[in-house]
Design a protein around this motif. Sequence first.
Motif: not given
Length: 276
Positions: A44-62
Motif C-alpha cells: 500500500a502507498r499513499q502520497e499524502h494524507e487525504g489522498s487515495t490509498r493505492c496498492l501495487t499488486l502483481s498478478a499473483a498478489m491480486r
Amino acid sequence: MGCSHEGASWHAGVLSQSQISEALEEDVETLSELLAYPAFNQFARQEHEGSTRCLTLSAAMRANLAIAHALWRQAKLSSDVAAQVVSSCPQIGASVAAITDFEHNQSPGLASHYHERPDPFRLFDPVADEMLPLQVTDEYLDLVDDRFLLWRRPEVEPVVTAANLHARSRRVASDPHDCVARQELLQQLAGLNRSVCHDRVWLGRVADGTFLPQAHDNGKDDRLPSSVFERPSSAASTLEMNYRTKISVNISLAARIMKRRALGLRVRSANAPRPW
C-alpha cells in the motif's frame, strides 16, 4: 485522485482501496480488515494524507487477495487466517493468476491495451457475464472439518491447456480456411468442461485462530507437501472420504469475478435471470 483508469489499473497492478472494494463487492471499511494484513499492507502507498490509498499488486498478489477474500466469506475463516493461508502458500495464487492473467510468449509492447491481451478461454469477453466453473482450469481449496485445508488443481497443467487453445485460435484466425486447424480447435473447445482428475495437496490445518502449514520434508523440497496422499494407511490420506463437513471454494472463479468487476465488466451469477 484515483489510481488510474479501471482497465489500465488492473494490468498496471495499481488499484485503489475503493476499486478493490468494488471488485470484491465488499464494504471499504470492512475490507480494510483484510488489507491490513502485512502480506497485503506492505504494497500500500499513499502520497499524502487525504489522498487515495493505492496498492501495487502483481498478478499473483491480486489472485491471492481474491482467494483470501473467498476463504474469508465463503469458507468462514477469519480474515487473518485467510491471509495467512495465501501468504504461507504463494504457489496457489501464482497458479491461479497464470490463467486469470494469461500471457503466452508476449512482450508488453505487443499488448499495450488491455482489450488486446490474450484470453484463450474468453473469460473476460464483455458478453461472457455468467460465472460458471471451467473444469480444465479451475482450482479449489477445500476446508475439511473446519480445520484441514486441501488444494485441488487439474492434473493436466492449466497453462498448457491455455497455451494450446491460444495457439490453435491464432492459427484459425490467421487462416480461416485451414480445416485441420479448425477441427483441432473445435475438438479442444468441446472438451473444456469434461470431467478432470485433480492433483491434491494437503496444505495444513487451522488451530486456535492460526494457520499451521504442513511441514516441508526436512526443508529440502520447495514444493507444497503431498506425501500424505501417498500413504494409504495414513489417517490424513482419507480426509477426502471421511469427514463431517467440507466446504469447497472455487478460487479460480473468485479471481475471475474480481478481475471482471475491476475491468468494469458485468458479472452475473449462474442462476440469475438474463436481462432480456
